[in-house]
Design an enzyme around this catalytic site. Sequence first.
Site, mmCIF file in Angstrom:
data_model
loop_
_atom_site.group_PDB
_atom_site.id
_atom_site.type_symbol
_atom_site.label_atom_id
_atom_site.label_comp_id
_atom_site.label_asym_id
_atom_site.label_seq_id
_atom_site.Cartn_x
_atom_site.Cartn_y
_atom_site.Cartn_z
ATOM 1 C CE1 TYR A 98 30.886 17.620 -1.151
ATOM 2 C CE2 TYR A 98 29.518 19.353 -2.103
ATOM 3 C CZ TYR A 98 30.653 18.568 -2.150
ATOM 4 O OH TYR A 98 31.551 18.716 -3.171
ATOM 5 C CD GLU A 140 31.895 21.243 -5.287
ATOM 6 O OE1 GLU A 140 30.713 21.280 -4.887
ATOM 7 O OE2 GLU A 140 32.663 20.288 -5.050
#
Length: 395
Positions: A98, A140
């Site tokens: 990310y 996640e």
Amino acid sequence: MLSQQSATTVRATLPAVGAALGTITERFYAGLFAAHPALLRDLFNRGNQAAGTQRQALAGSIAAFATHLLDHPEQRPDAMLHRIAHKHASLGVTPEQYGIVHEHLFAAIADVLGDAVTPEVAAAWDEVYWLMANALIAVEKRLGEERGGPAWRPWEVVERVAETPDVATFRLRPADGGPVREFLAGQYVSVRVALPDGARQIRQYSLSGAPGPALRQISVKRVRGGGAPDGEVSHHLHARVEVGDVLELSEPYGDLVLDAGLDTPLLLASAGIGITPITAMLAHLADSGHRAPVTVVHGDRSPGTHALRTDHETYAAKLPDSAVHLWYEQDAPAGTRSGLVDLADVPLAPTTRAYLCGPLPFMRAVRSQLIAKGVAPADLHYEVFGPDLWLAGQA
């Protein structure tokens, strides 16, 4: 929650950013893959990149998330976030990635919008990005912890069945001889294969058999490009993978699953290869003794392209109160219907809970028909194949 100062800035700049998102995401992926070529080789779907659909999905997700924050400042779009998180977790996306995406995305924004990206604008959109990213990272992480074990595991093909000329079913067992974790009907696994050019590409396939402790079953449609590139992984599986070969599979993921203990009328509607999770749901209902009404609807090009039809009808026949309705665009035999799925004369209770899987045009049409018949939008659940996750909210 987006801060008030950032909300004001995002609201003012959303039209300009939204209008440029196509160009921004194109520059973003070019910069990302130039700096990190392994991501394209081993994580991102090269077919979707070539077709441009992955760029559209990223642009859509950013715009949809920002719009939701502005329209519903006290709420997060958890349903959409969870669906994307399941996909990311099954692919093995890491928190560090990310940060990499952020670096190249914001470089692309600055490149495209130039002087319009003031420090205030950059800070506001940075807040939007990290609100979304951190929410996904948290979900996640939890999903990975719930499943435990290695992210990838070798599975041996123990049976291969030709369902149609373009659909093959693969039944697999753990190559390491270890136990098999049960899954929920409607979930999928990621499959990672080594291609001849050295890439290790990943695709996600619904589990098409009944949840059980021994085997995994996937049914794979060979993707023919029709002018675009053919599907790399589906062609590899069809052309090269036989009984005795080993594939890498993730643990099961996916949030389009039947509610436990459901005793309301159900509609299970599919088109084409969307039949795969629906077949698993039917198998589960038959095995668990479900007694409420179940309406089964499927549309296909022809009887010859209707994969898993025998399983489809066999499981439905085991239910005490079921009805099967089939539509074929070509060569419809007696007892079936010609053309596209049309629910006008299919009896359905307004309390029906519907599960849909297939191409977006099919799901949009069926969703509209169901709402017209009085089914509540909250009772409509659907799965989208490919990078169209945020478009599902507009189905």
